[in-house]
Design a protein around this motif. Sequence first.
Motif: not given
Length: 315
Positions: A261-272
């Motif tokens: 949710a934080a990534c979507r809000s900030e416009g980041w892609i989650s790349i763990p």
Amino acid sequence: MRRRRFFAWGLGLAACATGCGTERFAGSAAGPRARFSINPQGRRWTRVGQAFAGAARAAGYETGGGTRITVTGLPALAAAELNNGQTLLDTATPLSRLSGEVEVVVVPATSPFKDFEDFGAHLLARPGQTRLAGGPEGEPDHLLFGLIARGLGVDTRQLAYTGYLSSQEAVTELLSGKAAAAAGPLADWRASIKAGRVRALAVSSARRVPGLDAPTLLESGVRVDFADWSAAFGPENMPDEIRETAVRMCEDVTGSADWEAACRSEGWISIPLGGDDFKLWLGSEVERTRAVLRDLGLVDTTKATTCWGSCGNGH
């Protein structure tokens, strides 16, 4: 061309001004009373550090002291290379890749370049006459243009690139006609794209960005998968048991709904990507960054590839 400004921070020096630390009392499998303090390495990683710490708290970790976990990323890696310093592999313990900012290549709405193919053909034929703009020299925007040039077969030392301290300066230069194209984080260019002042020619990620009518560089024939990434690192010479516990903590966070949710809000892609896999990937990223900086004439070093181990998977 503006004078280069490089910033490097020691992993043990920068503390989180907002006090975003975490700790968790782990069970016997993780060792007694495992604690972690999460800190951004500098101001540019504050939001990622805060989001990571928030997701950690939501996953059951409590604020407090303990083993220091530092959130940093690609610009710090590049700065170390530019200053002939030690890499993150030398000064810290890699734990997990976290998130990335997708970059976009843009041109003015009135540009004669109708698509990336037009732009690429012009850059290949006239690299010194295709004025490019973005962030400071040697940082991610410049690296991306270097990777694009390498992918097209352009002599990167001929690139006419001007770096600016802020994305707004790059927007101004592009719209004034002083640059033919610019690169930067998609988040910084969304407003201008939406207003119709600029057009997106391509995005740097391996997959298209939902809601944006722009192909990837891979689709456009340039074998580049790129993001301005952030990651978590432990201190140098971190004991194996604590490292394993920290990697599991990172997996808990990056696999959580709060992190997504934080990534979507900030416009980041989650790349763990964690543990040994992240360490292996980081080694290839060091080599790639070093090679591009060499080709741009900023350092003198060795040869490397242009993709993150696999150009088709976004990791």
